[in-house]
Design a protein around this motif. Structure first.
Motif, PDB file in Angstrom:
ATOM      1  N   ALA A 284      17.769  49.058  22.383  1.00  0.00           N
ATOM      2  CA  ALA A 284      18.437  49.737  23.500  1.00  0.00           C
ATOM      3  C   ALA A 284      18.062  51.220  23.568  1.00  0.00           C
ATOM      4  N   ALA A 285      17.799  51.826  22.414  1.00  0.00           N
ATOM      5  CA  ALA A 285      17.445  53.249  22.371  1.00  0.00           C
ATOM      6  C   ALA A 285      15.958  53.474  22.657  1.00  0.00           C
ATOM      7  N   GLY A 286      15.194  52.383  22.728  1.00  0.00           N
ATOM      8  CA  GLY A 286      13.758  52.511  22.970  1.00  0.00           C
ATOM      9  C   GLY A 286      13.015  53.105  21.794  1.00  0.00           C
ATOM     10  N   ALA A 287      13.525  52.884  20.585  1.00  0.00           N
ATOM     11  CA  ALA A 287      12.924  53.432  19.373  1.00  0.00           C
ATOM     12  C   ALA A 287      11.873  52.459  18.834  1.00  0.00           C
ATOM     13  N   ALA A 288      10.668  52.544  19.395  1.00  0.00           N
ATOM     14  CA  ALA A 288       9.617  51.568  19.097  1.00  0.00           C
ATOM     15  C   ALA A 288       9.242  51.518  17.620  1.00  0.00           C
ATOM     16  N   HIS A 289       9.085  52.675  16.980  1.00  0.00           N
ATOM     17  CA  HIS A 289       8.692  52.683  15.567  1.00  0.00           C
ATOM     18  C   HIS A 289       9.791  52.092  14.686  1.00  0.00           C
ATOM     19  N   LEU A 290      11.009  52.447  14.965  1.00  0.00           N
ATOM     20  CA  LEU A 290      12.129  51.900  14.203  1.00  0.00           C
ATOM     21  C   LEU A 290      12.249  50.399  14.447  1.00  0.00           C
ATOM     22  N   LEU A 291      12.078  49.982  15.671  1.00  0.00           N
ATOM     23  CA  LEU A 291      12.123  48.565  16.020  1.00  0.00           C
ATOM     24  C   LEU A 291      11.058  47.796  15.250  1.00  0.00           C
ATOM     25  N   ALA A 292       9.855  48.338  15.168  1.00  0.00           N
ATOM     26  CA  ALA A 292       8.774  47.688  14.414  1.00  0.00           C
ATOM     27  C   ALA A 292       9.119  47.588  12.930  1.00  0.00           C
ATOM     28  N   ALA A 293       9.728  48.631  12.387  1.00  0.00           N
ATOM     29  CA  ALA A 293      10.120  48.610  10.974  1.00  0.00           C
ATOM     30  C   ALA A 293      11.198  47.559  10.728  1.00  0.00           C
ATOM     31  N   ILE A 294      12.144  47.464  11.631  1.00  0.00           N
ATOM     32  CA  ILE A 294      13.216  46.470  11.514  1.00  0.00           C
ATOM     33  C   ILE A 294      12.642  45.065  11.591  1.00  0.00           C
ATOM     34  N   GLU A 295      11.743  44.851  12.534  1.00  0.00           N
ATOM     35  CA  GLU A 295      11.126  43.527  12.673  1.00  0.00           C
ATOM     36  C   GLU A 295      10.278  43.188  11.450  1.00  0.00           C
ATOM     37  N   GLY A 296       9.617  44.173  10.875  1.00  0.00           N
ATOM     38  CA  GLY A 296       8.852  43.943   9.650  1.00  0.00           C
ATOM     39  C   GLY A 296       9.743  43.539   8.497  1.00  0.00           C
ATOM     40  N   LEU A 297      10.863  44.226   8.356  1.00  0.00           N
ATOM     41  CA  LEU A 297      11.822  43.868   7.312  1.00  0.00           C
ATOM     42  C   LEU A 297      12.362  42.465   7.554  1.00  0.00           C
ATOM     43  N   ALA A 298      12.650  42.134   8.788  1.00  0.00           N
ATOM     44  CA  ALA A 298      13.145  40.792   9.122  1.00  0.00           C
ATOM     45  C   ALA A 298      12.129  39.725   8.748  1.00  0.00           C
ATOM     46  N   ARG A 299      10.851  39.992   9.036  1.00  0.00           N
ATOM     47  CA  ARG A 299       9.802  39.029   8.681  1.00  0.00           C
ATOM     48  C   ARG A 299       9.730  38.844   7.182  1.00  0.00           C
ATOM     49  N   ARG A 300       9.695  39.959   6.454  1.00  0.00           N
ATOM     50  CA  ARG A 300       9.573  39.886   4.992  1.00  0.00           C
ATOM     51  C   ARG A 300      10.760  39.168   4.367  1.00  0.00           C
ATOM     52  N   ALA A 301      11.942  39.405   4.906  1.00  0.00           N
ATOM     53  CA  ALA A 301      13.163  38.819   4.344  1.00  0.00           C
ATOM     54  C   ALA A 301      13.512  37.478   4.979  1.00  0.00           C
ATOM     55  N   ARG A 302      12.725  37.086   5.992  1.00  0.00           N
ATOM     56  CA  ARG A 302      12.959  35.839   6.722  1.00  0.00           C
ATOM     57  C   ARG A 302      14.354  35.795   7.338  1.00  0.00           C
ATOM     58  N   LEU A 303      14.648  36.845   8.063  1.00  0.00           N
ATOM     59  CA  LEU A 303      15.912  36.940   8.785  1.00  0.00           C
ATOM     60  C   LEU A 303      15.608  36.961  10.279  1.00  0.00           C
ATOM     61  N   GLU A 304      16.585  36.582  11.071  1.00  0.00           N
ATOM     62  CA  GLU A 304      16.416  36.600  12.518  1.00  0.00           C
ATOM     63  C   GLU A 304      16.994  37.891  13.087  1.00  0.00           C
ATOM     64  N   VAL A 305      16.292  38.421  14.087  1.00  0.00           N
ATOM     65  CA  VAL A 305      16.782  39.580  14.827  1.00  0.00           C
ATOM     66  C   VAL A 305      16.457  39.354  16.291  1.00  0.00           C
ATOM     67  N   GLY A 306      17.194  39.959  17.150  1.00  0.00           N
ATOM     68  CA  GLY A 306      16.895  39.857  18.577  1.00  0.00           C
ATOM     69  C   GLY A 306      17.072  38.458  19.105  1.00  0.00           C
ATOM     70  N   GLN A 307      16.277  38.132  20.098  1.00  0.00           N
ATOM     71  CA  GLN A 307      16.406  36.859  20.786  1.00  0.00           C
ATOM     72  C   GLN A 307      15.722  35.702  20.076  1.00  0.00           C
ATOM     73  N   ALA A 308      14.612  35.972  19.398  1.00  0.00           N
ATOM     74  CA  ALA A 308      13.812  34.890  18.835  1.00  0.00           C
ATOM     75  C   ALA A 308      13.798  34.954  17.315  1.00  0.00           C
ATOM     76  N   PRO A 309      13.762  33.781  16.659  1.00  0.00           N
ATOM     77  CA  PRO A 309      13.644  33.787  15.200  1.00  0.00           C
ATOM     78  C   PRO A 309      12.268  34.292  14.778  1.00  0.00           C
ATOM     79  N   VAL A 310      12.176  34.744  13.553  1.00  0.00           N
ATOM     80  CA  VAL A 310      10.916  35.203  13.012  1.00  0.00           C
ATOM     81  C   VAL A 310       9.957  34.022  12.951  1.00  0.00           C
ATOM     82  N   GLU A 311       8.730  34.221  13.429  1.00  0.00           N
ATOM     83  CA  GLU A 311       7.758  33.141  13.526  1.00  0.00           C
ATOM     84  C   GLU A 311       7.304  32.669  12.158  1.00  0.00           C
ATOM     85  N   ALA A 312       6.997  31.374  12.066  1.00  0.00           N
ATOM     86  CA  ALA A 312       6.442  30.786  10.853  1.00  0.00           C
ATOM     87  C   ALA A 312       5.373  29.766  11.217  1.00  0.00           C
ATOM     88  N   ALA A 313       4.673  29.990  12.301  1.00  0.00           N
ATOM     89  CA  ALA A 313       3.674  29.043  12.770  1.00  0.00           C
ATOM     90  C   ALA A 313       2.370  29.168  11.990  1.00  0.00           C
TER      91      ALA A 313
END
Length: 172
Positions: free
Chosen positions: A74-103
């Motif tokens: 919501a704040a448009g913080a692209a770098h922070l958003l990328a860091a959060i998504e990276g942490l979610a991927r590494r920890a295998r947690l879901e964030v936002g609308q879609a689950p972390v991919e495992a294809a």
């Protein structure tokens, strides 16, 4: 002022190598009072990271990280958003609308194996991979063995060389 001081104290805990989740919880509480979403999102992100590093707070991590993602988005913080998504991927947690991919992708590697391969290509040991991805060293070792088999190589260095090319191609 109180929120900035709480964040500074929490950041200081990171200098020792292990972030203190309790200090980040104080920073989160202080930023909630200010109504500043970017700083709150950052504090939630760091609190989640600290909780995961200890290894006993996945339920709390599942609560805090999506909130951090929503606030950063919501704040448009692209770098922070990328860091959060990276942490979610590494920890295998879901964030936002879609689950972390495992294809599956090139060479039949899963998304998790590609993450491990990128770390192998960066010269990381199994223990360092485990710490980065919040898994056990044994699990990291199994991932490396599976990667070597899928790539058709015998040695870690060969996998790293191939992995460097895959990571570079993916980033292009």
């Amino acid at each position: 002022m109180r929120a900035s001081l709480a964040s500074a104290q929490a950041e200081m805990s990171r200098l020792g190598g292990t972030s203190d989740a309790r200090l980040w919880a104080r920073a989160v509480a202080a930023w909630r009072e200010t109504g500043r979403p970017h700083e709150l999102a950052y504090a939630l992100y760091r609190q989640t990271e600290a909780i995961l590093a200890v290894g006993n707070g996945r339920a709390k991590a599942r609560e805090y990280l999506p909130e951090a993602w929503q606030l950063a988005s919501a704040a448009g913080a692209a770098h922070l958003l990328a860091a959060i998504e990276g942490l979610a991927r590494r920890a295998r947690l879901e964030v936002g609308q879609a689950p972390v991919e495992a294809a599956s992708v090139d060479y039949g590697l899963t998304a998790r194996e590609r993450e491990v391969l990128a770390l192998v290509a960066g010269g990381r040991t199994d223990r360092q991979i485990a710490e980065a991805l919040f898994i056990s060293p044994k699990t990291a070792s199994v991932h490396v063995s599976n990667i070597k088999a899928k790539l058709g190589v015998e040695h870690r260095i060969e996998a790293a060389a191939l992995g460097a090319g895959l990571v570079a191609a993916e980033d292009a």
